[in-house]
Design a protein around this motif. Structure first.
Motif, PDB file in Angstrom:
ATOM      1  N   GLU A 271     -10.132  94.227   4.433  1.00  0.00           N
ATOM      2  CA  GLU A 271      -8.813  94.157   4.845  1.00  0.00           C
ATOM      3  C   GLU A 271      -7.706  93.895   3.829  1.00  0.00           C
ATOM      4  O   GLU A 271      -8.180  93.142   2.843  1.00  0.00           O
ATOM      5  N   HIS A 300     -10.036  96.133  13.941  1.00  0.00           N
ATOM      6  CA  HIS A 300     -10.490  94.802  13.075  1.00  0.00           C
ATOM      7  C   HIS A 300      -9.867  94.610  11.664  1.00  0.00           C
ATOM      8  O   HIS A 300      -9.129  93.520  11.566  1.00  0.00           O
ATOM      9  N   GLU A 301      -9.954  95.501  11.023  1.00  0.00           N
ATOM     10  CA  GLU A 301      -9.345  95.488   9.642  1.00  0.00           C
ATOM     11  C   GLU A 301      -7.588  95.451   9.888  1.00  0.00           C
ATOM     12  O   GLU A 301      -7.147  94.620   9.007  1.00  0.00           O
ATOM     13  N   HIS A 304      -6.377  91.980  10.528  1.00  0.00           N
ATOM     14  CA  HIS A 304      -6.422  90.974   9.443  1.00  0.00           C
ATOM     15  C   HIS A 304      -5.108  91.142   8.870  1.00  0.00           C
ATOM     16  O   HIS A 304      -4.691  90.109   8.108  1.00  0.00           O
ATOM     17  N   GLU A 334     -12.224  85.218  10.618  1.00  0.00           N
ATOM     18  CA  GLU A 334     -12.920  86.447  10.786  1.00  0.00           C
ATOM     19  C   GLU A 334     -13.190  86.301  12.367  1.00  0.00           C
ATOM     20  O   GLU A 334     -13.235  87.374  13.049  1.00  0.00           O
ATOM     21  N   TYR A 405     -18.393  85.083  12.577  1.00  0.00           N
ATOM     22  CA  TYR A 405     -17.728  86.340  13.369  1.00  0.00           C
ATOM     23  C   TYR A 405     -17.910  86.182  14.805  1.00  0.00           C
ATOM     24  O   TYR A 405     -17.080  86.411  15.547  1.00  0.00           O
TER      25      TYR A 405
HETATM   26 ZN   LIG Z   1     -12.808  90.764   8.912  1.00  0.00          ZN
END
Ligand SMILES: [Zn+2]
Length: 644
Positions: A271, A300-301, A304, A334, A405
């Protein structure tokens, strides 16, 4: 206190007052990626200096890696010079990322050349530049205060993708090649702005009605791979719209997804504030089989950018890259990102609702059967993050990995369903995002730190609850079982059945990043690699009781040689485990170690067991509600069938 090498200290302390390096003059750095196919990057750097000893550092603790992964060991060919004449330098005796250089009087700028050996993230056709590979800057200075003017040189005909702003604007798809100069920035922002370049390059604008602008830049080893299919672009447009709705703020001037598709350059997901560095295998987004394992990568990224880059746990943020990062709140950084990355992959249409549930079942079951949870809390997996990434699979379930996570995913699903229940469906975690991630409204790239108290305060603003106790019980204490409350409250339950889910079949038959072969974890209690090597044994499971060990190789099962092909292995274990159900005799195995072969009896009769989520008729279906798109853009799912 700067660490100075002994040989320079006496002279320096007599000759100079103690002032930090100069420098409103920017550092000028040109990164040369033309030799990427030869595994070498080069840098030419002009560094403002003062007379006497100057100390320069390469980054050590890399944001997002949460570990000291700066590649000091791969930096080579270092030469400091003035007007072409070399200057003597000396590495710090203790901080091996730091160089000390004695600068003559009257000199205000020195030149540094260095090379970096790049074994990952580069191939014949593409390169990824993470700036820590080439950066040098004055030591012990807040990196957000050091100006830097970057340029990048790439092979002729290669396109460039980055969140950096070029001095001379150009259409990325024209593939400028040569050297591109970028607007001055800070060392903090430059480290946060990787560059991808490649011969097969495409840039696509996403969701043009959403401001600021979003792009995806793609490079690949195969000529046609970077030209993403319309179905994928449709999901990415949805992703931008869904994130805009879910987070209701942004903290970038524009956003560039950077995507590399290569079997050579390796996988990645890192990220950044205004971009993300995403790498999958070739064809990672070209067919449904690969897509299943990659669907949540970009969401996901992207998440971030809000959760992790803009809002950063206070002790995870350091003013320069030489100080250790503290991982204690990674179950937010995370964990909440894992939760929302997966939810967004369903909302944007990369996963069907069924695929979302199948994947959730796989991670929830893994956590529930993670034996190391009887000695180690989730909090400890976060604190120990920097020593838990990667490593050997041997006894890894007993050790635990970076479980914050997936534990975080379950925790935030628990919180989301709880808020919905407590407020009679009037509020959800989305309301929390609007407070927690949207503070300060829309901003450019910015880091605003938080602690656990603020998290609790903001949740209480959404709905009054004992959130301190909620986190303490789930994060700090030892919990022999995973937190399945969110799944249950969401209207589903985790069960084990004798057939894998459709998604698990896709993964087991060699789809995506996760490899192929039988899943014996919830039955025999071991994992085997393609060649039969037992990679891990579940502590307390049947294979453990039979004293099987990671590293042994499975040669035969019930007198039948282990086939080489993963699909044949799946079939063999299906037959053997089914037969064992109606037998009272133990299963006979032949296993080998380095030098010996042995016979092992394994007493197991419960048949095949694969995790799935099934609808539990008694509860409200919050889980279905959660993965329903917030915008009306998503009309048809899924995007690609597995066999295309
Ligand atoms: Zn991550």
């Amino acid at each position: 206190m700067p660490k100075l090498s002994l040989r320079f200290v006496p002279l320096l302390s007599l000759a100079l007052p103690a002032f930090a390096a100069p420098a409103q003059q920017p550092i000028r750095i040109t990164a040369d990626l033309t030799e990427a196919p030869r595994k070498l990057y080069h840098a030419e750097i002009d560094l403002p200096v003062h007379a006497g000893e100057n100390s320069f550092t390469t980054p050590e603790w890399i944001p997002g890696n949460h570990r000291p992964t700066g590649p000091a060991e791969d930096i080579t060919g270092v030469v400091f010079s003035v007007d072409g004449k070399p200057l003597q330098w000396r590495r710090d005796d203790v901080d091996l990322y730091e160089f000390h250089v004695e600068v003559p009087k009257g000199v205000s700028t020195i030149h540094a050349h260095l090379d970096c050996i790049v074994l990952a993230r580069a191939s014949d056709k593409l390169a990824v530049l993470e700036w820590e590979k080439l950066l040098l800057y004055p030591s012990h200075t807040p990196v957000k205060e050091i100006p830097v003017q970057p340029s990048v040189t790439v092979p002729k005909g290669w396109g460039i993708g980055t969140a950096l702003t070029p001095v001379q604007p150009f259409d990325a798809n024209t593939k400028p090649g040569g050297t591109v100069q970028y607007q001055p920035t800070t060392v903090e922002q430059l480290q946060d702005s990787p560059v991808i370049a490649g011969e097969y390059f495409h840039e696509f604008a996403l969701a043009p009605e959403i401001k600021p602008a979003h792009f995806i830049d793609v490079v690949s080893d195969r000529p046609d791979d970077s030209n993403l299919r319309p179905e994928i672009l449709r999901s990415l447009n949805n992703l931008v719209r869904e994130a805009d709705k879910a987070y209701a703020s942004h903290h970038y001037n524009h956003y560039n997804f950077l995507l590399t598709l290569s079997d050579v350059a390796g996988g990645e997901g890192l990220e950044h504030g205004q971009s993300s560095d995403n790498g999958t295998e070739e064809l990672g987004f070209a067919n449904g089989k690969h897509l299943l394992g990659n669907a949540e990568l970009l969401s996901h990224e992207f998440t971030h950018s809000w959760n992790g880059k803009y809002r950063r746990p206070d002790k995870l943020y350091q003013t320069d890259f030489s100080k250790p990062e503290v991982g204690e709140l990674l179950w937010v950084y995370e964990g909440m990102t894992q939760y929302m990355g997966n939810v967004l992959a369903a909302r944007d249409g990369m996963w069907t609702p069924q695929q979302y549930r199948d994947m959730l079942a796989l991670s929830a079951s893994q956590l529930d059967y993670k034996s190391g949870r009887i000695w180690r809390s989730t909090d400890d997996t976060a604190i120990a993050a920097s020593i838990l990434r990667g490593g050997s699979p041997v006894w890894s379930n007993w050790k635990r990995g970076q479980d914050y996570y997936q534990e975080g995913e379950l925790l935030w699903l628990d919180a989301d369903t709880l808020i919905r229940q407590l407020t009679n469906d009037q509020k959800s975690l989305t309301d929390f995002f609007h407070i927690f991630l949207g503070k300060g409204g829309n901003t450019g790239p910015l880091i605003v730190t938080y602690n656990r108290e603020e998290l609790i305060r903001d949740l209480n603003e959404v709905v009054k609850y004992d959130w301190a106790d909620f986190f303490h019980k789930r994060v700090d204490l030892i919990n022999p079982h995973a937190d399945l409350d969110g799944i249950t409250r969401g209207g589903y339950k985790l069960v084990y059945q004798d057939r894998p889910s459709a998604s698990e079949i896709t993964l087991l038959t060699g789809g995506g990043r996760r490899g192929g072969g039988p899943d014996l974890w919830y039955s025999l209690g071991m994992r085997i690699a393609k060649d039969g090597t037992i990679t891990d044994v579940r502590w307390g499971g049947p294979a453990d009781k039979a004293k099987l060990a990671p590293g042994q190789r499975l040669i035969a099962v019930e007198g039948r040689a282990l086939p080489a092909d993963g699909d044949d292995q799946i079939l063999l274990f299906h037959e053997v485990l089914t037969a064992a159900k109606s037998s009272t005799q133990p299963m006979h195995l032949i296993v080998g170690s380095e030098s010996y072969v042995s016979l092992v009896d394994l007493d197991y009769h419960d048949g095949e067991r694969y995790p799935v989520l099934v609808r539990d008729g008694s509860g409200k279906d919050y889980m279905d509600e959660i993965i329903t798109p917030l915008t009306r853009a998503v009309t048809a799912m899924p995007v690609l069938s597995p066999d295309k």
